[in-house]
Write a protein that holds these residues in place. Structure first.
Motif, PDB file in Angstrom:
ATOM      1  N   ASP A 127      -5.325   0.279 -11.088  1.00 48.55           N
ATOM      2  CA  ASP A 127      -5.958  -0.002  -9.805  1.00 48.55           C
ATOM      3  C   ASP A 127      -7.055   1.043  -9.560  1.00 48.55           C
ATOM      4  O   ASP A 127      -6.778   2.237  -9.412  1.00 48.55           O
ATOM      5  N   TYR A 160      -6.568  -5.936   1.183  1.00 47.55           N
ATOM      6  CA  TYR A 160      -6.446  -4.940   0.125  1.00 47.55           C
ATOM      7  C   TYR A 160      -5.406  -5.306  -0.924  1.00 47.55           C
ATOM      8  O   TYR A 160      -5.405  -4.745  -2.020  1.00 47.55           O
ATOM      9  N   GLU A 208     -13.401  -5.241  -0.333  1.00 51.11           N
ATOM     10  CA  GLU A 208     -13.670  -4.040  -1.121  1.00 51.11           C
ATOM     11  C   GLU A 208     -14.147  -4.363  -2.538  1.00 51.11           C
ATOM     12  O   GLU A 208     -14.836  -3.547  -3.154  1.00 51.11           O
ATOM     13  N   TYR A 209     -13.830  -5.561  -3.064  1.00 49.39           N
ATOM     14  CA  TYR A 209     -14.299  -5.897  -4.400  1.00 49.39           C
ATOM     15  C   TYR A 209     -15.777  -6.307  -4.407  1.00 49.39           C
ATOM     16  O   TYR A 209     -16.331  -6.630  -5.456  1.00 49.39           O
ATOM     17  N   TYR A 212     -12.854   5.061 -11.242  1.00 48.95           N
ATOM     18  CA  TYR A 212     -12.157   5.005  -9.956  1.00 48.95           C
ATOM     19  C   TYR A 212     -13.144   5.096  -8.784  1.00 48.95           C
ATOM     20  O   TYR A 212     -14.178   5.758  -8.880  1.00 48.95           O
ATOM     21  N   ILE A 213     -12.810   4.409  -7.713  1.00 45.70           N
ATOM     22  CA  ILE A 213     -13.567   4.490  -6.468  1.00 45.70           C
ATOM     23  C   ILE A 213     -12.923   5.592  -5.630  1.00 45.70           C
ATOM     24  O   ILE A 213     -11.833   5.411  -5.076  1.00 45.70           O
ATOM     25  N   GLU A 255       0.863  -1.170   0.000  1.00 51.24           N
ATOM     26  CA  GLU A 255       0.000   0.000   0.000  1.00 51.24           C
ATOM     27  C   GLU A 255       0.901   1.222   0.000  1.00 51.24           C
ATOM     28  O   GLU A 255       1.965   1.214   0.625  1.00 51.24           O
ATOM     29  N   ARG A 305      -4.965  -6.400  -6.562  1.00 50.07           N
ATOM     30  CA  ARG A 305      -4.172  -5.178  -6.388  1.00 50.07           C
ATOM     31  C   ARG A 305      -2.720  -5.498  -6.019  1.00 50.07           C
ATOM     32  O   ARG A 305      -2.166  -4.957  -5.070  1.00 50.07           O
ATOM     33  N   TYR A 335     -19.064  -0.769  -2.719  1.00 49.37           N
ATOM     34  CA  TYR A 335     -19.130   0.346  -3.677  1.00 49.37           C
ATOM     35  C   TYR A 335     -19.828  -0.061  -4.987  1.00 49.37           C
ATOM     36  O   TYR A 335     -19.497   0.457  -6.061  1.00 49.37           O
ATOM     37  N   TRP A 391     -12.662   7.484  -2.491  1.00 44.27           N
ATOM     38  CA  TRP A 391     -13.092   7.273  -1.114  1.00 44.27           C
ATOM     39  C   TRP A 391     -12.510   8.299  -0.145  1.00 44.27           C
ATOM     40  O   TRP A 391     -12.730   8.218   1.068  1.00 44.27           O
ATOM     41  N   PHE A 397      -8.748   1.748  -7.036  1.00 46.75           N
ATOM     42  CA  PHE A 397      -8.734   2.390  -5.729  1.00 46.75           C
ATOM     43  C   PHE A 397      -7.543   3.336  -5.569  1.00 46.75           C
ATOM     44  O   PHE A 397      -7.472   4.059  -4.586  1.00 46.75           O
ATOM     45  N   ASP A 398      -6.627   3.329  -6.492  1.00 52.00           N
ATOM     46  CA  ASP A 398      -5.422   4.157  -6.400  1.00 52.00           C
ATOM     47  C   ASP A 398      -5.507   5.289  -7.419  1.00 52.00           C
ATOM     48  O   ASP A 398      -4.994   5.203  -8.524  1.00 52.00           O
TER      49      ASP A 398
END
Length: 528
Positions: free
Chosen positions: A304, A78, A95-96, A324-325, A49, A110, A99, A327, A306-307
């Motif tokens: 990714d 993650y 997380e998959y 993109y998510i 991460e 990831r 959302y 957050w 989430f990135d």
């Protein structure tokens, strides 16, 4: 789970000395004692991460202060690698599946091909090591750090069914006879740690050695977890090893997680702004270049969802339209991004606060607060992801008006060490003030205690000192130094103090160098 204090071996010697003095009738005068400075033994386990990356860089810059036993690649909910055999994995509620996503079983999550972020950080450290060792000869060699890099249980989220070189390393450290506690951090999931413990259980449970092995591990191992990121703490460690202590801190006032800007005092906001970050971190050689910031154009894993942190030219709505998510809020390009795992080791830094000796002492990461309704142990991060108010409360959990605000000291210290990494001459950088004074004093109620500290600065800077009481004492009343601004002063032990109670007096020393650096010295007065 009952908490036991984390004590240095030398502190036990001090306690024994105090008892002997009491028994011999010599306690009619103030007694002082020093303890040998010992570095905490520590294992870092982390997943890829981006804030783990940043926490690792700070850790390496402070590697003078630790006895580093392992740098271990780990997984989490993650980030997990897969086994490369086409095996698919799925854990409900990850997380998959949030959302509005419904990805189903996957071969990995990831995780980039050829992941080596720990190696990258150590190789960047290797480039600047010749400069760093000029400023502090205690920096470990790059070769030593490389020998501590191991691969843990990275294949699947929460899976600790097999031994790995990382779990075997941790197992060997847990079983060795080195003195003092062994701190094992989990910046990602705890599956590698769980495997080490499970292997010990499988080997010894049911044998004559099991009782003593179980006690040894329970007494020795201290877990410092950045949440329970793969549920292995809740599902295996806590039920099977309930006496292993976990660090739980409150009140540190050092805001370093994602969206840390939201909990900063306005007067300290500049530390997370692009100008300060560029001047003091990003422009400082290989380690600075590796440090992730908002809008740096990087992604750990290409595509990714989430990135989105590497982007600076899009709005939140535009990023969502791109898939993109989003957050957390978007910040200006170059802003501080996050070091969410740094609090797992901030209290181990040798800044003079001695916070790692006992969880109640308190330091840059705060302290354990007993008899509280607050949750103890690692938090369930899943419970925060869809609850902005709960997330904000969690990010600000270290706020405590009873402690000094450690944030400037922590950030200025980081800036100084980044400067060391690019400065080949000792005299061209600033260094911490130095303090010499007793660590432990025993005194009677009503007695005047002399606090004599010798303060110096290796660069010849002016140093400003302040004595303060840390309200972590078992004595609950207030105690004041006669002259708080003088390194040598007195305090009077209150008449109502009871034998065995403690008073914590801390000397803060701040130089006028650039950046201004802070060192501390804690004196613990025990009432006799």
């Amino acid at each position: 789970m009952s908490s036991h204090n984390i004590k240095l071996k030398s502190q036990a010697l001090f306690v024994g000395l105090a008892i002997m003095l009491l028994m011999s009738g010599c306690a009619n005068q103030t007694n002082t004692s020093d303890v040998e400075e010992v570095k905490p033994r520590i294992v870092i386990t982390c997943d890829p991460e981006l804030d783990d990356n940043n926490s690792l860089i700070r850790f390496l810059l402070y590697s003078t202060d630790f006895d580093i036993e392992g740098l271990v690649y780990a997984s989490s909910q993650y980030h997990w690698k897969g086994d490369g055999q086409g095996t698919k994995w799925f854990v409900d509620g990850r997380e998959y599946t949030r959302y509005g996503l419904d990805y189903g079983p996957m071969e990995s999550w990831r995780w980039r091909d050829g992941e080596r972020f720990i190696d990258d950080a150590v190789e960047a450290y290797e480039e600047v090591y010749p400069n760093l060792k000029i400023h502090d000869p205690d920096y470990p060699t790059p070769e030593y750090l490389k020998s501590k890099i191991k691969w843990g249980n990275v294949e699947f989220d929460g899976d600790f069914s097999k031994d790995t070189e990382g779990s075997e390393l941790i197992k060997s450290l847990m079983l060795d006879d080195e003195p003092g506690p062994l701190f094992v951090t989990a910046w990602g999931g705890a599956s590698t740690i769980s495997r080490a413990l499970k292997s010990i259980e499988d080997t010894y449970k049911g044998t004559p050695e099991w009782e003593s092995i179980y006690k040894k591990i329970s007494d020795k191992v201290v877990l410092s977890l950045s949440g329970d990121q793969d549920d292995t703490y809740a599902n295996y460690i806590q039920p099977n090893w309930p006496e292993i202590e976990t660090l739980e801190t409150r009140g540190g006032n050092v805001s370093l997680g994602y969206n840390a800007q939201a909990s900063l005092k306005p007067e300290y906001a500049f530390y997370h702004e692009p100008e300060w970050v560029q001047e003091n971190i990003r422009s400082k050689g290989p380690l600075g270049e590796l440090y992730r910031v908002w809008g740096d154009g990087k992604q750990f894993v290409k595509g990714d969802i989430f990135d989105f942190f590497g982007f600076s030219e899009y709005t939140e709505d535009e990023l969502r339209d791109m898939g993109y998510i989003v957050w957390t809020s978007i910040l200006p390009k170059g802003s501080f991004l996050g070091e969410g795992d740094t609090p797992t080791y901030l209290n181990f830094i040798g800044n003079g606060l001695r916070a790692w000796e006992d969880q109640s002492y308190g330091g840059w990461s705060g302290r354990r607060i007993e008899n509280t309704q607050e949750q103890q142990g690692p938090i369930d991060l899943n419970s925060l992801l869809d609850n902005p108010d709960a997330m904000a409360a969690y990010m600000g959990r270290n706020s405590n008006p009873d402690f000094p605000d450690f944030f400037p000291a922590a950030q200025n210290g980081l800036a100084a060490r980044f400067q060391w990494s690019v400065t080949p001459n000792y005299e061209d950088a600033n260094h911490d003030p130095e303090i010499s004074a007793p660590l432990n004093i025993s005194a009677k109620p009503g007695e005047t205690v002399q606090l004599d500290a010798k303060v110096s600065d290796p660069d010849g800077d002016d140093v400003f000192t302040t004595w303060m009481q840390f309200m972590v004492n078992s004595y609950k009343g207030e105690v004041f130094a006669a002259d708080p601004a003088s390194a040598s002063t007195t305090v009077i032990v209150p008449e109502d103090a009871q034998p065995g109670e403690t008073i914590h007096m801390v000397l803060e020393a701040v130089d006028n160098g650039s950046p201004a650096l802070t060192h501390y010295h804690r004196v613990i007065i025990t009432v006799i």
